[in-house]
Design a protein around this motif. Structure first.
Motif, PDB file in Angstrom:
ATOM      1  N   GLY A 192       1.033 -97.882 -66.407  1.00  0.00           N
ATOM      2  CA  GLY A 192       0.174 -97.138 -67.335  1.00  0.00           C
ATOM      3  C   GLY A 192      -1.234 -97.688 -67.443  1.00  0.00           C
ATOM      4  N   HIS A 193      -1.621 -98.588 -66.510  1.00  0.00           N
ATOM      5  CA  HIS A 193      -2.997 -99.116 -66.556  1.00  0.00           C
ATOM      6  C   HIS A 193      -4.010 -98.152 -65.958  1.00  0.00           C
ATOM      7  CE1 HIS A 193      -1.749-102.888 -68.103  1.00  0.00           C
ATOM      8  NE2 HIS A 193      -1.049-103.229 -67.032  1.00  0.00           N
ATOM      9  N   LEU A 194      -3.511 -97.194 -65.148  1.00  0.00           N
ATOM     10  CA  LEU A 194      -4.402 -96.185 -64.570  1.00  0.00           C
ATOM     11  C   LEU A 194      -4.064 -94.853 -65.228  1.00  0.00           C
ATOM     12  CD1 LEU A 194      -4.149 -97.228 -60.815  1.00  0.00           C
ATOM     13  CD2 LEU A 194      -6.180 -97.422 -62.266  1.00  0.00           C
ATOM     14  N   LYS A 195      -4.993 -94.342 -66.000  1.00  0.00           N
ATOM     15  CA  LYS A 195      -4.739 -93.094 -66.736  1.00  0.00           C
ATOM     16  C   LYS A 195      -5.650 -91.989 -66.204  1.00  0.00           C
ATOM     17  CE  LYS A 195      -3.490 -95.323 -71.102  1.00  0.00           C
ATOM     18  NZ  LYS A 195      -2.188 -95.716 -70.591  1.00  0.00           N
ATOM     19  N   PRO A 196      -5.190 -90.729 -66.275  1.00  0.00           N
ATOM     20  CA  PRO A 196      -6.036 -89.625 -65.817  1.00  0.00           C
ATOM     21  C   PRO A 196      -7.415 -89.693 -66.472  1.00  0.00           C
ATOM     22  CG  PRO A 196      -3.840 -88.833 -66.328  1.00  0.00           C
ATOM     23  CD  PRO A 196      -3.879 -90.274 -66.761  1.00  0.00           C
ATOM     24  N   GLY A 197      -8.450 -89.526 -65.650  1.00  0.00           N
ATOM     25  CA  GLY A 197      -9.823 -89.585 -66.162  1.00  0.00           C
ATOM     26  C   GLY A 197     -10.470 -90.952 -66.035  1.00  0.00           C
ATOM     27  N   HIS A 198      -9.673 -92.002 -65.793  1.00  0.00           N
ATOM     28  CA  HIS A 198     -10.254 -93.331 -65.618  1.00  0.00           C
ATOM     29  C   HIS A 198     -11.158 -93.378 -64.392  1.00  0.00           C
ATOM     30  CE1 HIS A 198      -7.287 -96.144 -67.978  1.00  0.00           C
ATOM     31  NE2 HIS A 198      -8.308 -95.728 -68.714  1.00  0.00           N
ATOM     32  N   ARG A 199     -12.307 -94.005 -64.550  1.00  0.00           N
ATOM     33  CA  ARG A 199     -13.183 -94.254 -63.400  1.00  0.00           C
ATOM     34  C   ARG A 199     -12.728 -95.556 -62.753  1.00  0.00           C
ATOM     35  NH1 ARG A 199     -19.293 -92.406 -64.638  1.00  0.00           N
ATOM     36  NH2 ARG A 199     -18.800 -90.363 -65.458  1.00  0.00           N
TER      37      ARG A 199
ATOM     38  N   TRP B 161      -9.234 -91.296 -61.624  1.00  0.00           N
ATOM     39  CA  TRP B 161      -7.778 -91.213 -61.494  1.00  0.00           C
ATOM     40  C   TRP B 161      -7.297 -89.810 -61.868  1.00  0.00           C
ATOM     41  CZ3 TRP B 161      -5.079 -94.211 -58.611  1.00  0.00           C
ATOM     42  CH2 TRP B 161      -3.686 -94.126 -58.646  1.00  0.00           C
ATOM     43  N   PRO B 162      -6.564 -89.167 -60.953  1.00  0.00           N
ATOM     44  CA  PRO B 162      -6.197 -87.766 -61.192  1.00  0.00           C
ATOM     45  C   PRO B 162      -4.975 -87.632 -62.108  1.00  0.00           C
ATOM     46  CG  PRO B 162      -5.411 -88.480 -59.041  1.00  0.00           C
ATOM     47  CD  PRO B 162      -6.107 -89.667 -59.642  1.00  0.00           C
ATOM     48  N   PRO B 163      -4.789 -86.455 -62.697  1.00  0.00           N
ATOM     49  CA  PRO B 163      -3.602 -86.229 -63.516  1.00  0.00           C
ATOM     50  C   PRO B 163      -2.379 -86.025 -62.620  1.00  0.00           C
ATOM     51  CG  PRO B 163      -4.938 -84.239 -63.406  1.00  0.00           C
ATOM     52  CD  PRO B 163      -5.698 -85.303 -62.657  1.00  0.00           C
TER      53      PRO B 163
END
Ligand code: UT7
Length: 346
Positions: A312-319, A338-340
């Motif tokens: 869960g460290h990479l969430k949708p919308g993260h640059r 990071w894509p959904p």
């Protein structure tokens, strides 16, 4: 005609969009204490100077191709695809000098007649392979590409060399890239990459290749293992990764304080921390798995992507800013939002 790449027009055509992530680790864990039973080192030194507690080791019958196959299957499952047009495999530890390892992995995946080839750029190999895959996609030569980073570093590390044995581990990671609209979440690029062959001997396996083949039968056994000038490599790793990451963020139009996650090659915990520090990116934005997998060379970046996504460290919308460095010397950096809908398959 100008020779300035700065004047080349930006690539058109479809972008490479990340649609799946997978990984595979061999089950056998090797602790620092186990290593140190034959090495003049200690658990405390390795934890403090490198940040590793344990690494994985493939059994002798398990090859890089075997690890790559499992990671590739999982990435395809994660992407929900059953076929790809091309497979690009980054590795420093191919199953054989000849042929490349990728065609056999593609065959075992059931990919009939797919383009499949290896990329060698040391620990920077996965990001290089991703840049090659993105180029194939934007040129219209492929629409779906598997990019794999896989290593059995235990095959080329001298278990009695304390400057390399504590550092490296075995493993594999993979992603699926698919043609999509430029600018959407998940698009990889631009890429910033390069090499400095004047330092080719800073990380080298002296024997076994075409150079000095006259000594093939007389080379000392140790010359078939990796020799590394660790301290010098450390300094170049920090300098080159900091610069490449900065340039990749700039090329994406991001300020460094807008970066949500830094995915940095897990070379050494202190190297990763120094790069993050040089970029002003706080530790909470820099996921790490080196404590449990060690430095897995070309597998390091995709393994970290898979683990960070799973935790869960990479969430949708993260640059997300990605950077790697390795033998060659070679380095590469890129960016993606990071894509959904990505579920990593571990
Ligand atoms: O993945 C891409 C390519 N690889 C890398 O990026 C790796 C880059 N290099 C490194 O990670 C580090 O340089 C190493 C982990 C290889 C070595 O750590 P270091 O902090 O750079 O150690 P050093 O070579 O500067 O040596 C410092 C001291 C020396 O002792 P003296 O001369 O100060 O008495 C070494 O002999 O640490 C000693 N040393 C060790 N002691 C215990 C070196 N390796 C070990 C060891 N255990 N494993």
């Amino acid at each position: 005609m100008s020779d300035s790449s700065a004047e080349l027009p930006a690539a058109r055509g479809p972008a490479a969009v990340l649609t799946g992530v997978g990984s595979h680790l061999p089950p056998r864990r090797v602790t620092n204490d186990e290593l140190c039973s034959r090495l003049d080192s200690s658990d405390a030194w390795i934890r403090e100077r490198i940040g590793i507690r344990e690494r994985r080791r493939a059994e002798a019958a398990v090859s890089t191709g075997d690890l790559a196959l499992d990671a590739a299957r999982r990435a395809m499952r994660s992407a929900g695809v059953t076929d790809v047009d091309a497979l690009v495999l980054a590795t420093t530890t191919p199953d054989h000098h000849c042929p490349a390892t990728a065609p056999s992995v593609a065959h075992r995946l059931g990919l009939r007649d797919a383009v499949a080839f290896d990329v060698t750029a040391g620990c920077a190999g996965f990001v290089h392979a991703s840049a090659v895959a993105a180029g194939l996609i934007s040129a219209g030569s492929a629409r779906k590409v598997l990019v794999v980073g896989a290593e059995t570093m235990s095959a080329i590390i001298d278990p009695d060399d304390r400057s390399t044995a504590p550092l490296f581990g075995d493993g594999a990671g993979a992603v699926v890239l698919e043609a999509g609209l430029p600018g959407r979440d998940g698009c990889l690029g631009p890429f910033v990459w390069g090499s400095d062959g004047s330092l080719a001997d800073a990380i080298v396996i002296p024997a076994g290749g075409a150079r000095r083949r006259d000594r093939r039968d007389t080379a000392p056994p140790g010359d078939h293992f990796v020799h590394m000038r660790g301290n010098e490599v450390f300094r170049h790793a920090v300098r080159r990764m900091s610069r490449a990451a900065r340039e990749a963020a700039l090329a994406a139009g991001w300020a460094l304080d807008e970066v949500d996650r830094l995915i940095v090659h897990q070379a050494n915990g202190r190297i990763a921390a120094s790069v993050a520090d040089a970029l002003g990116i706080p530790p909470g934005r820099t996921p790490s798995n080196i404590a449990h997998v060690g430095n897995t060379a070309a597998a390091s970046v995709p393994l970290l992507l898979a683990h960070a996504a799973d935790e869960g460290h990479l969430k949708p919308g993260h640059r997300v800013l990605v950077v790697a460095f390795g033998s060659g010397l070679a380095w590469a950096a890129t960016t993606l939002v990071w894509p959904p809908g990505i579920t990593a398959e571990l």
